[in-house]
Design an enzyme around this catalytic site. Structure first.
Site, short mmCIF file in Angstrom:
data_model
loop_
_atom_site.label_atom_id
_atom_site.label_comp_id
_atom_site.label_asym_id
_atom_site.label_seq_id
_atom_site.Cartn_x
_atom_site.Cartn_y
_atom_site.Cartn_z
N HIS A 163 0.84 -1.20 0.00
CA HIS A 163 0.00 0.00 0.00
C HIS A 163 0.87 1.25 0.00
O HIS A 163 1.70 1.43 0.88
CB HIS A 163 -0.93 0.01 1.23
N TYR A 220 -9.08 5.38 7.86
CA TYR A 220 -9.27 5.66 9.29
C TYR A 220 -10.28 6.79 9.38
O TYR A 220 -10.02 7.89 8.87
CB TYR A 220 -7.95 6.12 9.93
N PRO A 279 -4.14 0.09 19.10
CA PRO A 279 -3.88 -0.36 17.73
C PRO A 279 -3.95 0.74 16.66
O PRO A 279 -3.62 0.49 15.51
CB PRO A 279 -4.97 -1.42 17.51
N LYS A 313 1.07 -0.26 15.32
CA LYS A 313 2.47 -0.33 15.74
C LYS A 313 2.85 -1.55 16.58
O LYS A 313 4.03 -1.85 16.74
CB LYS A 313 2.83 0.93 16.54
N TYR A 339 4.01 6.47 10.24
CA TYR A 339 3.17 5.34 9.83
C TYR A 339 3.99 4.26 9.13
O TYR A 339 3.81 3.07 9.40
CB TYR A 339 2.04 5.83 8.92
P1 FAD Z 1 2.22 -12.12 21.54
O1 FAD Z 1 1.78 -12.15 20.15
O2 FAD Z 1 1.23 -11.81 22.60
O3 FAD Z 1 2.89 -13.51 21.85
C1 FAD Z 1 3.19 -13.92 23.16
C2 FAD Z 1 3.29 -15.42 23.23
O4 FAD Z 1 3.62 -15.76 24.57
C3 FAD Z 1 1.96 -16.11 22.90
O5 FAD Z 1 2.15 -17.14 21.96
C4 FAD Z 1 1.51 -16.65 24.25
O6 FAD Z 1 0.79 -17.88 24.13
C5 FAD Z 1 2.83 -16.83 24.98
N1 FAD Z 1 2.64 -16.79 26.42
C6 FAD Z 1 1.84 -15.99 27.14
N2 FAD Z 1 1.86 -16.31 28.43
C7 FAD Z 1 2.71 -17.36 28.55
C8 FAD Z 1 3.13 -18.16 29.63
N3 FAD Z 1 2.64 -17.96 30.86
N4 FAD Z 1 4.01 -19.14 29.40
C9 FAD Z 1 4.49 -19.36 28.15
N5 FAD Z 1 4.10 -18.66 27.07
C10 FAD Z 1 3.22 -17.67 27.27
N6 FAD Z 1 -1.39 -4.74 16.79
C11 FAD Z 1 -1.53 -4.05 15.68
O7 FAD Z 1 -0.55 -3.48 15.21
N7 FAD Z 1 -2.76 -4.00 15.06
C12 FAD Z 1 -3.86 -4.66 15.57
O8 FAD Z 1 -4.93 -4.63 15.00
C13 FAD Z 1 -3.73 -5.38 16.75
N8 FAD Z 1 -4.78 -6.03 17.29
C14 FAD Z 1 -4.60 -6.68 18.48
C15 FAD Z 1 -5.67 -7.34 19.07
C16 FAD Z 1 -5.52 -8.01 20.30
C17 FAD Z 1 -6.70 -8.70 20.94
C18 FAD Z 1 -4.24 -8.01 20.93
C19 FAD Z 1 -4.05 -8.72 22.26
C20 FAD Z 1 -3.18 -7.38 20.30
C21 FAD Z 1 -3.34 -6.71 19.09
N9 FAD Z 1 -2.28 -6.06 18.45
C22 FAD Z 1 -2.45 -5.39 17.33
C23 FAD Z 1 -0.96 -6.08 18.99
C24 FAD Z 1 -0.08 -7.15 18.31
O9 FAD Z 1 -0.86 -8.27 17.99
C25 FAD Z 1 1.02 -7.47 19.30
O10 FAD Z 1 1.77 -6.29 19.49
C26 FAD Z 1 1.91 -8.61 18.86
O11 FAD Z 1 1.20 -9.82 18.89
C27 FAD Z 1 3.12 -8.70 19.79
O12 FAD Z 1 3.83 -9.87 19.55
P2 FAD Z 1 4.56 -10.63 20.73
O13 FAD Z 1 5.20 -11.80 20.09
O14 FAD Z 1 5.41 -9.68 21.48
O15 FAD Z 1 3.41 -11.06 21.74
C1 DHB Z 2 -5.27 -3.18 11.25
C2 DHB Z 2 -5.21 -2.87 12.56
C3 DHB Z 2 -4.77 -1.63 12.95
O1 DHB Z 2 -4.67 -1.31 14.23
C4 DHB Z 2 -4.42 -0.68 12.02
O2 DHB Z 2 -4.02 0.54 12.43
C5 DHB Z 2 -4.47 -0.99 10.71
C6 DHB Z 2 -4.90 -2.26 10.33
C7 DHB Z 2 -5.75 -4.51 10.83
O3 DHB Z 2 -6.07 -5.34 11.69
O4 DHB Z 2 -5.82 -4.76 9.64
#
Ligand code: FAD
Ligand code: DHB
Length: 388
Positions: A72, A199, A291, A295, A383
């Site tokens: 994009h 947005y 979100p 980021k 962004y």
């Molecule tokens: P995570 O993806 O949370 O991975 C952590 C891992 O640790 C998981 O696999 C979990 O099972 C494991 N874990 C947890 N506890 C334990 C334990 N006790 N023992 C062993 N393992 C464990 N970001 C965006 O940019 N856009 C979005 O739209 C967006 N939507 C989101 C929606 C939700 C509901 C959530 C929660 C987050 C969202 N995020 C979004 C944020 C983004 O998904 C996270 O920043 C990203 O997943 C971070 O990656 P990570 O690997 O650090 O953590």
């Molecule tokens: C999506 C989520 C976001 O928070 C964003 O800023 C843009 C896209 C998505 O889930 O596609």
């Protein structure tokens, strides 16, 4: 078992760090409390900064992303019934990649399997120990307690994992802002309403039109904290979404049955520092952003970049400079993304205590943004992602 680096968490940050280490010949294991299918069932982020794309390419996990992901060059802000495009490519020379977190995770899991990486799924009571002395991780599986000795522990276990808890017990300071609303998200196999993201600021609340492919859309609307998924039929969601979009966008919207529907609360959180002896906080374990700026996943990737450089220099260059500076380097970039996500949240949502004054400030800022190349460049630069 003994490894050089024990990684807690098999989300994007744990998998990306594990692959960088494996490729550099640094022995590691990933331990997660759930299994692969559970992790792949979580629908989360969708927009990758060019730096995240570069990291996925560098580890060798980028091929499917380049085939199936959507590049994009711009993004739109909608307010007062009109859409204003921000030309990311013209303003910064860069684009973003639309490719779901689920796909990124799957590609990294497949690569880990193909390159012989060790992963322990379904591990109970995972706990980091003695990270100021002889670091080790314990976990329970099949009725037995297991111990992994290591040089370093990477806490990639998200906001509620044991690494954040251990940090909190060892002098961590948390900085937090909780927002008085959440996002209701719907995934549906319908073509996206626009070829780019929209947005929208609307008096009924924020809305976002995103996508996963040319046939799969991801849409969000701002909802109150008391809202429950069960209260939202598909029809109620589509009606609310359309109300918050410019007329021609609402009229072009193709609707269909949802394949996932969930509510996520919005919050900013930063843990300082990110290092506790030989334990490091990485990704969501160290910080959460609302979100709105897309980021969260991208910050997880940049943390991994900094920590990997430190670990690589420790093992291959016999220098601890990178490990010693990990927390400060990562936090410097994290706070800028926290600021950006906060400001986008502030700009685009309806706040309960906003009042007429707050509303006029939002309108003035949106008007300024749509008419000032300087303001658009500042938004675009953040962004597409600040440089590592
Ligand atoms: P995570 O993806 O949370 O991975 C952590 C891992 O640790 C998981 O696999 C979990 O099972 C494991 N874990 C947890 N506890 C334990 C334990 N006790 N023992 C062993 N393992 C464990 N970001 C965006 O940019 N856009 C979005 O739209 C967006 N939507 C989101 C929606 C939700 C509901 C959530 C929660 C987050 C969202 N995020 C979004 C944020 C983004 O998904 C996270 O920043 C990203 O997943 C971070 O990656 P990570 O690997 O650090 O953590
Ligand atoms: C999506 C989520 C976001 O928070 C964003 O800023 C843009 C896209 C998505 O889930 O596609």
């Amino acid at each position: 078992m003994r490894v050089q680096v024990a990684i807690i968490g098999s989300g994007p940050s744990g998998l990306l760090l594990g692959q960088l280490l494996t490729n550099a010949g640094i022995d590691n294991v990933i331990i997660d409390r759930v299994d692969r299918d559970y992790i792949l069932g979580r629908i989360r982020a969708g927009v990758l900064e060019y730096g995240t794309v570069g990291l996925l390419d560098a580890v060798g996990a980028g091929a499917r992303m380049h085939r199936e992901g959507l590049v994009h060059d711009g993004v739109s802000l909608a307010y007062a019934g009109v859409k204003h495009r921000i030309d990311l490519k013209a303003l910064t020379g860069r684009s973003v990649m639309v490719y779901g977190q689920t796909e990124v995770t799957q590609d990294l899991m497949d690569l880990r399997e193909a390159t012989g990486g060790k992963t322990i799924y379904n591990a109970g009571n995972v706990t980091p120990h003695d990270f100021d002395g002889r670091p080790h991780v314990t976990y329970e599986k099949d009725g037995t307690t297991h111990r992994i000795d290591c040089d370093f522990i990477a806490g990639c276990d998200g906001a509620h994992g044991p690494s954040r808890i251990a940090a909190a017990q060892n002098g961590m300071k948390g900085f937090e802002r909780v927002y008085p609303f959440g996002w209701l998200g719907v995934l549906a196999d319908v073509p996206p309403v626009d070829h780019e993201l929209i947005y929208a600021n609307h008096e009924r609340g924020f809305a976002l039109c995103s996508q996963r492919s040319n046939t799969r859309s991801r849409y969000y609307v701002q909802v109150g904290l008391d809202s429950k998924v069960e209260d939202w039929s598909d029809d109620a969601f589509w009606d609310e979404l359309r109300r918050r979009l410019p007329r021609e966008t609402a009229e072009a919207m193709v609707t269909g049955p949802s394949i996932e529907k969930s509510i996520a609360p919005l919050r900013s959180f930063v843990a300082e520092p990110l290092r506790y002896g030989r334990l490091f906080l990485v990704g969501d374990a160290g910080h959460i952003v609302p979100p709105t700026g897309a980021k969260g996943l991208n910050l997880a990737a940049s943390d991994v970049h900094y920590l990997f450089e430190g670990l690589r220099d420790h093992y291959l260059e016999h220098s601890d400079a990178g490990i010693d500076s990990y927390s400060a380097r990562a936090l410097s970039r994290i706070w800028k993304a926290v600021r950006f996500s906060w400001s986008m949240t502030q700009l685009l949502h309806r706040f309960p205590d906003q009042g007429d004054f707050g509303q006029r400030i939002q309108e003035a800022e949106l008007d300024y943004l749509s008419n000032s190349a300087a303001a658009q460049t500042a938004l675009a630069e953040n962004y597409i992602g600040l440089p590592y």
